[in-house]
Design a protein around this motif. Structure first.
Motif, PDB file in Angstrom:
ATOM      1  N   GLN A 101     -26.615 -63.269 -34.345  1.00  0.00           N
ATOM      2  CA  GLN A 101     -27.011 -63.527 -35.719  1.00  0.00           C
ATOM      3  C   GLN A 101     -28.467 -63.191 -36.000  1.00  0.00           C
ATOM      4  OE1 GLN A 101     -26.330 -67.584 -36.938  1.00  0.00           O
ATOM      5  NE2 GLN A 101     -27.203 -67.293 -38.980  1.00  0.00           N
ATOM      6  N   TYR A 102     -29.381 -63.646 -35.129  1.00  0.00           N
ATOM      7  CA  TYR A 102     -30.812 -63.514 -35.408  1.00  0.00           C
ATOM      8  C   TYR A 102     -31.445 -62.259 -34.815  1.00  0.00           C
ATOM      9  CZ  TYR A 102     -30.241 -68.439 -36.648  1.00  0.00           C
ATOM     10  OH  TYR A 102     -29.812 -69.616 -37.197  1.00  0.00           O
ATOM     11  N   PHE A 103     -30.829 -61.699 -33.793  1.00  0.00           N
ATOM     12  CA  PHE A 103     -31.450 -60.567 -33.099  1.00  0.00           C
ATOM     13  C   PHE A 103     -30.583 -59.308 -33.128  1.00  0.00           C
ATOM     14  CE2 PHE A 103     -33.045 -64.527 -31.310  1.00  0.00           C
ATOM     15  CZ  PHE A 103     -34.400 -64.365 -31.515  1.00  0.00           C
ATOM     16  N   GLY A 104     -29.529 -59.351 -33.927  1.00  0.00           N
ATOM     17  CA  GLY A 104     -28.744 -58.149 -34.189  1.00  0.00           C
ATOM     18  C   GLY A 104     -27.930 -57.623 -33.025  1.00  0.00           C
ATOM     19  N   GLU A 105     -27.598 -58.479 -32.067  1.00  0.00           N
ATOM     20  CA  GLU A 105     -26.818 -58.000 -30.921  1.00  0.00           C
ATOM     21  C   GLU A 105     -25.378 -57.721 -31.334  1.00  0.00           C
ATOM     22  OE1 GLU A 105     -27.042 -60.251 -27.337  1.00  0.00           O
ATOM     23  OE2 GLU A 105     -29.225 -60.104 -27.219  1.00  0.00           O
ATOM     24  N   THR A 106     -24.926 -56.543 -31.017  1.00  0.00           N
ATOM     25  CA  THR A 106     -23.546 -56.146 -31.264  1.00  0.00           C
ATOM     26  C   THR A 106     -22.714 -56.377 -30.003  1.00  0.00           C
ATOM     27  OG1 THR A 106     -23.917 -53.893 -30.486  1.00  0.00           O
ATOM     28  CG2 THR A 106     -24.362 -54.345 -32.828  1.00  0.00           C
ATOM     29  N   SER A 107     -21.417 -56.274 -30.153  1.00  0.00           N
ATOM     30  CA  SER A 107     -20.556 -56.416 -28.984  1.00  0.00           C
ATOM     31  C   SER A 107     -20.801 -55.303 -27.974  1.00  0.00           C
ATOM     32  CB  SER A 107     -19.084 -56.424 -29.411  1.00  0.00           C
ATOM     33  OG  SER A 107     -18.763 -57.634 -30.070  1.00  0.00           O
ATOM     34  N   ALA A 145     -10.772 -61.862 -30.812  1.00  0.00           N
ATOM     35  CA  ALA A 145     -10.101 -60.925 -29.901  1.00  0.00           C
ATOM     36  C   ALA A 145     -10.878 -59.623 -29.797  1.00  0.00           C
ATOM     37  CB  ALA A 145      -8.676 -60.659 -30.371  1.00  0.00           C
ATOM     38  N   THR A 146     -11.411 -59.147 -30.909  1.00  0.00           N
ATOM     39  CA  THR A 146     -12.202 -57.914 -30.896  1.00  0.00           C
ATOM     40  C   THR A 146     -13.470 -58.093 -30.068  1.00  0.00           C
ATOM     41  OG1 THR A 146     -11.362 -57.210 -33.055  1.00  0.00           O
ATOM     42  CG2 THR A 146     -13.438 -56.241 -32.328  1.00  0.00           C
ATOM     43  N   GLN A 147     -14.125 -59.251 -30.214  1.00  0.00           N
ATOM     44  CA  GLN A 147     -15.324 -59.519 -29.413  1.00  0.00           C
ATOM     45  C   GLN A 147     -14.985 -59.545 -27.923  1.00  0.00           C
ATOM     46  OE1 GLN A 147     -16.834 -63.186 -31.057  1.00  0.00           O
ATOM     47  NE2 GLN A 147     -17.875 -62.164 -32.748  1.00  0.00           N
ATOM     48  N   VAL A 148     -13.833 -60.103 -27.573  1.00  0.00           N
ATOM     49  CA  VAL A 148     -13.413 -60.141 -26.170  1.00  0.00           C
ATOM     50  C   VAL A 148     -13.179 -58.725 -25.646  1.00  0.00           C
ATOM     51  CG1 VAL A 148     -11.551 -60.817 -24.601  1.00  0.00           C
ATOM     52  CG2 VAL A 148     -12.434 -62.462 -26.275  1.00  0.00           C
ATOM     53  N   VAL A 149     -12.411 -57.939 -26.391  1.00  0.00           N
ATOM     54  CA  VAL A 149     -12.077 -56.579 -25.956  1.00  0.00           C
ATOM     55  C   VAL A 149     -13.337 -55.727 -25.826  1.00  0.00           C
ATOM     56  CG1 VAL A 149     -10.906 -54.445 -26.631  1.00  0.00           C
ATOM     57  CG2 VAL A 149      -9.735 -56.644 -26.897  1.00  0.00           C
ATOM     58  N   GLU A 150     -14.199 -55.770 -26.828  1.00  0.00           N
ATOM     59  CA  GLU A 150     -15.405 -54.933 -26.803  1.00  0.00           C
ATOM     60  C   GLU A 150     -16.420 -55.438 -25.784  1.00  0.00           C
ATOM     61  OE1 GLU A 150     -15.199 -53.360 -31.450  1.00  0.00           O
ATOM     62  OE2 GLU A 150     -16.714 -54.851 -30.873  1.00  0.00           O
ATOM     63  N   GLY A 151     -16.520 -56.733 -25.624  1.00  0.00           N
ATOM     64  CA  GLY A 151     -17.455 -57.287 -24.657  1.00  0.00           C
ATOM     65  C   GLY A 151     -17.081 -56.993 -23.218  1.00  0.00           C
ATOM     66  N   LEU A 152     -15.772 -56.839 -22.967  1.00  0.00           N
ATOM     67  CA  LEU A 152     -15.285 -56.597 -21.609  1.00  0.00           C
ATOM     68  C   LEU A 152     -14.952 -55.127 -21.344  1.00  0.00           C
ATOM     69  CD1 LEU A 152     -12.929 -59.680 -21.080  1.00  0.00           C
ATOM     70  CD2 LEU A 152     -15.307 -59.396 -20.354  1.00  0.00           C
ATOM     71  N   ALA A 153     -15.309 -54.252 -22.247  1.00  0.00           N
ATOM     72  CA  ALA A 153     -15.016 -52.832 -22.058  1.00  0.00           C
ATOM     73  C   ALA A 153     -15.548 -52.341 -20.712  1.00  0.00           C
ATOM     74  CB  ALA A 153     -15.623 -52.016 -23.197  1.00  0.00           C
ATOM     75  N   ASP A 154     -14.694 -51.687 -19.948  1.00  0.00           N
ATOM     76  CA  ASP A 154     -15.040 -51.102 -18.646  1.00  0.00           C
ATOM     77  C   ASP A 154     -15.375 -52.139 -17.579  1.00  0.00           C
ATOM     78  OD1 ASP A 154     -14.724 -48.430 -19.560  1.00  0.00           O
ATOM     79  OD2 ASP A 154     -16.723 -48.499 -20.453  1.00  0.00           O
ATOM     80  N   VAL A 155     -15.145 -53.406 -17.853  1.00  0.00           N
ATOM     81  CA  VAL A 155     -15.283 -54.453 -16.827  1.00  0.00           C
ATOM     82  C   VAL A 155     -13.937 -54.565 -16.120  1.00  0.00           C
ATOM     83  CG1 VAL A 155     -15.671 -56.907 -16.401  1.00  0.00           C
ATOM     84  CG2 VAL A 155     -17.023 -55.714 -18.128  1.00  0.00           C
ATOM     85  N   THR A 156     -13.935 -54.407 -14.807  1.00  0.00           N
ATOM     86  CA  THR A 156     -12.671 -54.368 -14.072  1.00  0.00           C
ATOM     87  C   THR A 156     -12.366 -55.650 -13.311  1.00  0.00           C
ATOM     88  OG1 THR A 156     -13.789 -53.355 -12.178  1.00  0.00           O
ATOM     89  CG2 THR A 156     -12.801 -51.872 -13.803  1.00  0.00           C
ATOM     90  N   ASP A 157     -13.387 -56.466 -13.052  1.00  0.00           N
ATOM     91  CA  ASP A 157     -13.209 -57.670 -12.243  1.00  0.00           C
ATOM     92  C   ASP A 157     -13.783 -58.865 -12.993  1.00  0.00           C
ATOM     93  OD1 ASP A 157     -13.009 -59.643 -10.331  1.00  0.00           O
ATOM     94  OD2 ASP A 157     -14.082 -58.546  -8.764  1.00  0.00           O
TER      95      ASP A 157
END
Length: 250
Positions: A101-107, A145-157
């Motif tokens: 919110q305050y620092f503009g961090e995207t997923s 759900a979108t935040q979960v998918v985008e936050g975990l992109a390319d995370v395998t473990d």
């Protein structure tokens, strides 16, 4: 059986001396017999080293509130994961709603931080959650759900990852989702993780709830089948309140 995890996020509060005093008092209680859940505290960056020294014997995990996704460089005001690891941190909180919110961090930024922290050997608490407007428009599941998918992109473990569901409208407001509302979103997150990584990974993943958790509502919240502890804000600044929540987790 997933082990509950309770982490106190102290945010921008307490000097080094105040942080050491609070951490010492918590360590004296957690370090005794009877606490079975995993406990962590996340002081400010300046206090990390000193707090780490006073909690080391207690089993409390030293957590950082944020990190950068590069090892070093011209990033004034930032702290890298290797610096956090060297300071004794075992966890880092990533993607908190206040950072978004305050620092503009995207997923996408959150995802880079998740990957960097995991690669450094740190465990990660990745925060997700909807705003009041999104809740009222009925798009909570889609947003989270979108935040979960985008936050975990390319995370395998997911072994060293915890997800914290924090409805933005319930952080620091005194409001809290009902236990069933929280459970419903936690169950949705677990189902999404199962879709991405398989049921076994989803069953082992710990999902915390954050959003005005107090001793008075912690027992009911933590009794829900998919709520595996809490990421605690204001209540973590008071020893008795924080310990009441820890005791509710077991």
């Amino acid at each position: 059986m997933r082990r509950k995890i309770v982490v106190g996020n102290w945010k921008m509060n307490n000097t080094i001396a105040e942080s050491v005093e609070l951490a010492t008092a918590i360590a004296e209680k957690v370090g005794g017999d009877g606490v079975t859940c995993e406990v962590g505290i996340a002081p400010t960056f300046p206090a990390l080293h000193e707090v780490g020294k006073v909690i080391e014997w207690s089993g409390i995990r030293l957590c950082a509130q944020n990190c950068h996704y590069e090892n070093d460089g011209a990033f004034t005001g930032e702290v890298s994961t290797r610096m956090l690891a060297a300071a004794g941190c075992s966890y880092v909180i990533v993607g908190h709603s206040e950072r978004r919110q305050y620092f503009g961090e995207t997923s996408q930024i959150v995802n880079r931080k998740v990957q960097k922290a995991l690669a450094e050997g740190l465990s990660v608490i990745m925060c997700v959650g909807e705003t009041l407007d999104e809740r009222e428009r009925g798009v909570t599941d889609e947003v989270v759900a979108t935040q979960v998918v985008e936050g975990l992109a390319d995370v395998t473990d997911l072994t060293n990852l915890v997800i914290a569901y924090e409805p933005v409208w319930a952080i620091g407001t005194g409001k809290t989702a009902t236990s069933q509302q929280a459970q419903d979103v936690h169950a949705m997150i677990r189902a999404k993780v199962a879709e991405l990584y398989g049921q076994q990974a989803a069953d082992h993943l710990r999902i915390q709830y954050g959003g005005s958790v107090k001793p008075s509502n912690a027992v009911e919240l933590f009794g829900m089948p998919d709520i595996d502890g809490g990421l605690i804000g204001g209540a973590s600044l008071k020893v008795d309140d924080f310990m009441g929540i820890v005791e509710a987790a077991g």
